[in-house]
Design an enzyme around this catalytic site. Structure first.
Site, short mmCIF file in Angstrom:
data_model
loop_
_atom_site.label_atom_id
_atom_site.label_comp_id
_atom_site.label_asym_id
_atom_site.label_seq_id
_atom_site.Cartn_x
_atom_site.Cartn_y
_atom_site.Cartn_z
N ASN A 1 0.85 -1.19 0.00
CA ASN A 1 0.00 0.00 0.00
C ASN A 1 0.89 1.24 0.00
OD1 ASN A 1 -2.26 1.64 0.20
ND2 ASN A 1 -2.45 1.41 2.42
N ASP B 1 -5.52 -5.12 10.27
CA ASP B 1 -5.82 -4.32 9.06
C ASP B 1 -5.47 -2.86 9.31
OD1 ASP B 1 -6.52 -4.44 6.39
OD2 ASP B 1 -8.56 -3.80 6.75
#
Length: 417
Positions: free
Chosen positions: A97, A307
């Protein structure tokens, strides 16, 4: 480095001789030197003697994002690993990411080298496709050789069914783990929250559970055809659990995870339009939470992950529709998990999962390398910004009760307390 843990309760259900026993633990030069009822410390030994000190094998998180390279204002690798260590995690799987995304062996080497001297271990994922664009496969074999533990276009579904088929077939040549995010984008459309009563009340576009479940059903059909290893990250619905349970009964090599917030918070939490609660997949309903928790208890769901996705304030302090998905999770995972499950189950969930990523699982016995997490499972406190170690502050858990205080970790012949 010599460290003596005094009167520590050991939590390790795989070791019946030590599980829930109070012991002194001497760590010398990064190795568990002695475990006994009482140990006299050698000279120049750091003594840790905290109230209600508990110790377990180091914790593992299968879904963590930082920002570097490209989004260092969100989180650098250095501070991100410090956050993970302060939160009890000795091993984290790093999501692709970043900007640019890691889609080559040199990108994986950069990530590994940046984390080389940290107290904890960073295990990077490479993208499944070049630039994460979903058009052509990335250099999967080269990235695997460079240290990538799997392949994932982060939070992007693989729309091209044939591409996923080829990826699963190709990855079998080197035992690669393919990730596929469970979201049919055509069904999800421009949705931003769970489709249901709350989305209607808030006047926001909803994401139906069908979007997740249809994608999972497709991926499982492809896996059944190709063989290989498939991981489905962060599932969130009742039927998703059933689909994966059925696939495992068929003997398919599929695993899945659930984000801690999808076990704890429901879509009604969004009624204040708090963008910190805007995540993907979205918060669902009480019915879904019940099914997900059952899936964890029965072993259908393999991992509970943080997460963890740092976002700077500009990406969150906007209209709800335009806010970027993601919440911090590392600092609060244990304290939330410890409220949902009993202590033994919580620690089991936090220490399992390395094998799926072909990582060595530490062992709690004399002569083994020390990879330990130190914590107090009983301390309760309200989570505030002062508790945040991350550079960003986008936590959906602000103001929530946390049960369990992490003291730190011992790993890689280092200690962070």
């Amino acid at each position: 480095m010599n460290v003596l843990l005094k009167n520590a309760t050991i939590v390790d259900s795989t070791n019946k001789n030590l599980h829930l026993k109070k012991r002194d633990i001497l760590v010398k030069n990064g190795v568990i030197d002695k475990i006994a009822s009482k140990i006299t410390p050698p000279n120049k030994t750091k003594i840790i003697d905290y109230k209600n000190l508990h110790v377990s094998l180091g914790w593992f998180d299968s879904s963590v994002s930082f920002g570097e390279p490209g989004y260092e204002e969100r989180e650098t690798i250095e501070n991100g690993l410090k956050t993970a260590a302060r939160s009890g995690f000795t091993d984290i799987v790093l999501n692709p990411n970043t900007n640019p995304v890691p889609d080559s062996s040199s990108d994986i080497v950069f990530l590994k080298n940046t984390a080389k001297y940290s107290v904890n271990n960073l295990h990077p994922l490479g993208t499944l496709t070049a630039k994460g664009e979903g058009k052509h496969l990335a250099e999967m074999f080269d990235m695997k050789n460079a240290g990538a533990v799997g392949f994932y276009d982060f939070k992007r579904s693989i729309e091209n069914s044939n591409l996923l088929k080829i990826a699963l077939q190709y990855a079998q040549n080197f035992d690669g783990l393919v990730h596929s995010f469970p979201m049919d984008t055509k069904i999800a459309g421009k949705g931003v929250v769970n489709e249901g009563e709350v989305s209607t009340k808030m006047g926001l576009k909803g994401i139906p559970v069908l979007a997740e479940e249809l994608q999972i059903a497709r991926d499982i059909f492809i896996l059944e055809y190709t063989g290989g290893k498939l991981h489905i990250p962060t599932i969130s619905t009742t039927n998703s659990v059933k689909l994966i349970a059925d696939a495992k009964k068929k003997g398919l090599d599929v695993s899945c995870s659930v984000a801690i917030h999808n076990l704890f918070m429901i879509d009604a939490s969004l009624e204040e339009y708090d963008t910190n609660c805007k995540v993907m997949p979205p918060l669902r309903t009480k019915k879904d939470i019940k099914a997900l928790i059952k899936g964890v208890k029965e072993g259908v769901i393999d991992f509970v992950c943080s997460d963890h996705i740092p976002m700077n304030i500009e990406e969150k302090r906007v209209e709800f529709d335009n806010a970027t998905d993601g919440s911090l999770g590392l600092e609060t995972t244990f304290g939330i998990l410890n409220q949902i499950f009993d202590l033994e189950k919580s620690i089991e969930l936090l220490t399992r999962g390395r094998e799926r990523y072909q990582l060595q699982t530490p062992v709690f016995k004399e002569g083994e390398i020390a990879c330990l997490t130190l914590f107090n499972p009983e301390e309760e406190f309200t989570f505030t910004k002062e508790e945040i170690v991350s550079t960003s502050n986008n936590s959906m858990y602000l103001g929530k009760l946390i049960k369990g205080r992490v003291f730190g970790v011992i790993c890689n012949n280092q200690i962070l307390i």
